[in-house]
Design a protein around this motif. Structure first.
Motif, mmCIF file in Angstrom:
data_model
loop_
_atom_site.group_PDB
_atom_site.id
_atom_site.type_symbol
_atom_site.label_atom_id
_atom_site.label_comp_id
_atom_site.label_asym_id
_atom_site.label_seq_id
_atom_site.Cartn_x
_atom_site.Cartn_y
_atom_site.Cartn_z
ATOM 1 N N VAL A 28 -44.692 24.241 4.663
ATOM 2 C CA VAL A 28 -43.958 23.396 5.619
ATOM 3 C C VAL A 28 -44.778 22.160 5.978
ATOM 4 O O VAL A 28 -44.238 21.062 6.145
ATOM 5 N N VAL A 29 -46.107 22.323 6.062
ATOM 6 C CA VAL A 29 -46.971 21.183 6.381
ATOM 7 C C VAL A 29 -47.133 20.267 5.162
ATOM 8 O O VAL A 29 -47.006 19.042 5.263
ATOM 9 N N ALA A 30 -47.360 20.884 3.992
ATOM 10 C CA ALA A 30 -47.658 20.097 2.792
ATOM 11 C C ALA A 30 -46.405 19.473 2.187
ATOM 12 O O ALA A 30 -46.499 18.424 1.540
ATOM 13 N N GLY A 31 -45.240 20.086 2.396
ATOM 14 C CA GLY A 31 -43.992 19.600 1.798
ATOM 15 C C GLY A 31 -43.703 18.139 2.105
ATOM 16 O O GLY A 31 -43.591 17.326 1.180
ATOM 17 N N PRO A 32 -43.599 17.766 3.391
ATOM 18 C CA PRO A 32 -43.304 16.360 3.715
ATOM 19 C C PRO A 32 -44.382 15.399 3.222
ATOM 20 O O PRO A 32 -44.069 14.315 2.739
ATOM 21 N N ILE A 33 -45.655 15.815 3.309
ATOM 22 C CA ILE A 33 -46.759 14.939 2.870
ATOM 23 C C ILE A 33 -46.657 14.709 1.364
ATOM 24 O O ILE A 33 -46.696 13.568 0.888
ATOM 25 N N GLY A 34 -46.490 15.808 0.625
ATOM 26 C CA GLY A 34 -46.425 15.724 -0.837
ATOM 27 C C GLY A 34 -45.215 14.933 -1.296
ATOM 28 O O GLY A 34 -45.324 14.065 -2.170
ATOM 29 N N MET A 35 -44.055 15.205 -0.678
ATOM 30 C CA MET A 35 -42.824 14.535 -1.069
ATOM 31 C C MET A 35 -42.906 13.035 -0.774
ATOM 32 O O MET A 35 -42.480 12.212 -1.585
ATOM 33 N N THR A 36 -43.484 12.692 0.378
ATOM 34 C CA THR A 36 -43.628 11.278 0.749
ATOM 35 C C THR A 36 -44.527 10.559 -0.244
ATOM 36 O O THR A 36 -44.183 9.489 -0.757
ATOM 37 N N ALA A 37 -45.667 11.174 -0.556
ATOM 38 C CA ALA A 37 -46.615 10.576 -1.495
ATOM 39 C C ALA A 37 -45.948 10.365 -2.855
ATOM 40 O O ALA A 37 -46.084 9.302 -3.477
ATOM 41 N N LEU A 38 -45.207 11.394 -3.297
ATOM 42 C CA LEU A 38 -44.547 11.353 -4.612
ATOM 43 C C LEU A 38 -43.506 10.241 -4.653
ATOM 44 O O LEU A 38 -43.461 9.426 -5.584
ATOM 45 N N MET A 39 -42.648 10.194 -3.624
ATOM 46 C CA MET A 39 -41.540 9.238 -3.628
ATOM 47 C C MET A 39 -42.037 7.809 -3.472
ATOM 48 O O MET A 39 -41.469 6.877 -4.044
ATOM 49 N N GLN A 40 -43.109 7.621 -2.682
ATOM 50 C CA GLN A 40 -43.588 6.265 -2.433
ATOM 51 C C GLN A 40 -44.342 5.716 -3.637
ATOM 52 O O GLN A 40 -44.402 4.496 -3.822
ATOM 53 N N THR A 41 -44.934 6.582 -4.452
ATOM 54 C CA THR A 41 -45.756 6.072 -5.557
ATOM 55 C C THR A 41 -44.996 6.059 -6.875
ATOM 56 O O THR A 41 -45.267 5.208 -7.716
ATOM 57 N N HIS A 42 -44.048 6.961 -7.093
ATOM 58 C CA HIS A 42 -43.436 7.081 -8.418
ATOM 59 C C HIS A 42 -42.070 6.424 -8.537
ATOM 60 O O HIS A 42 -41.583 6.223 -9.639
ATOM 61 N N GLU A 43 -41.442 6.092 -7.421
ATOM 62 C CA GLU A 43 -40.136 5.440 -7.501
ATOM 63 C C GLU A 43 -40.348 3.931 -7.583
ATOM 64 O O GLU A 43 -41.226 3.378 -6.930
ATOM 65 N N SER A 44 -39.519 3.257 -8.402
ATOM 66 C CA SER A 44 -39.661 1.804 -8.531
ATOM 67 C C SER A 44 -39.245 1.113 -7.228
ATOM 68 O O SER A 44 -39.865 0.146 -6.803
ATOM 69 N N SER A 45 -38.154 1.617 -6.592
ATOM 70 C CA SER A 45 -37.783 1.098 -5.276
ATOM 71 C C SER A 45 -37.803 2.261 -4.297
ATOM 72 O O SER A 45 -36.818 2.976 -4.147
ATOM 73 N N PRO A 46 -38.965 2.511 -3.667
ATOM 74 C CA PRO A 46 -39.125 3.715 -2.837
ATOM 75 C C PRO A 46 -38.158 3.747 -1.660
ATOM 76 O O PRO A 46 -37.893 2.714 -1.049
ATOM 77 N N PRO A 47 -37.596 4.934 -1.365
ATOM 78 C CA PRO A 47 -36.714 5.074 -0.191
ATOM 79 C C PRO A 47 -37.527 4.965 1.095
ATOM 80 O O PRO A 47 -38.762 5.010 1.042
ATOM 81 N N PRO A 48 -36.850 4.818 2.250
ATOM 82 C CA PRO A 48 -37.614 4.754 3.515
ATOM 83 C C PRO A 48 -38.510 5.979 3.689
ATOM 84 O O PRO A 48 -38.122 7.083 3.269
ATOM 85 N N ILE A 49 -39.671 5.767 4.287
ATOM 86 C CA ILE A 49 -40.631 6.864 4.460
ATOM 87 C C ILE A 49 -40.009 8.015 5.259
ATOM 88 O O ILE A 49 -40.207 9.185 4.931
ATOM 89 N N ALA A 50 -39.195 7.691 6.271
ATOM 90 C CA ALA A 50 -38.562 8.725 7.096
ATOM 91 C C ALA A 50 -37.699 9.648 6.240
ATOM 92 O O ALA A 50 -37.678 10.870 6.435
#
Ligand SMILES: [Zn+2]
Ligand SMILES: [Zn+2]
Length: 159
Positions: A23-45
């Motif tokens: 539960v703690v690592a999920g949001p951190i990991g998902m945020t890191a993944l989405m912000q670095t690997h997507e060409s147009s990253p979705p909002p951090i929230a």
């Protein structure tokens, strides 16, 4: 193990620790993944919400696995066999299967304390009669039976 705990206390510590970590690592990991690997990253929230949602789902799954592992043991079932079924049968069907197939909770023999299944008439360890039985054919009787429903022997005569 003679006292029946709540469902929460049946879940082993390793499952709680793993679930909380997810539960703690999920949001951190998902945020890191989405912000670095997507060409147009979705909002951090949104990334955090996604991570929390999938993390929570996975955490519930882990808790269910932990519960099954501990619960199967106290029911005299093959704990690791059922744990593996719960993990590897897809769509949580293994978990559903476990709750359909699981054996009733065993209770201690009043004479020797051995855990016995509710269907047993005699304790397999000390031969204590767990239920009144017909003195002629040995089948289990209900307390209100005056005659054995199987062979007709009078219960009162042998009481
Ligand atoms: Zn016994
Ligand atoms: Zn009988």
């Amino acid at each position: 193990m003679s006292k029946l705990g709540s469902k929460a206390s049946v879940v082993p510590a390793w499952a709680w620790i793993l679930a909380v970590s997810i539960v703690v690592a999920g949001p951190i990991g998902m945020t890191a993944l989405m912000q670095t690997h997507e060409s147009s990253p979705p909002p951090i929230a949104l990334s955090i919400a996604f991570g929390f949602f999938f993390g929570a789902l996975l955490a519930i799954f882990v808790l269910a696995i932990g519960y099954i592992n501990r619960d199967a043991k106290r029911r005299g079932m093959k704990a690791w066999h059922w744990t593996l079924i719960a993990i590897f049968v897809p769509n949580a069907l293994g978990i559903v299967l476990y709750f359909v197939m699981r054996e009733p909770l065993r209770s201690p023999c009043p004479s020797c304390g051995q855990l016995v299944q509710p269907a047993f008439n005699y304790c397999p360890a000390c031969h204590h009669a767990l239920k009144p039985a017909c003195s002629s054919c040995g089948k289990a009787l209900a307390p209100e039976h005056a005659f054995c429903p199987y062979c007709g022997t009078s219960v009162q005569a042998h009481a």
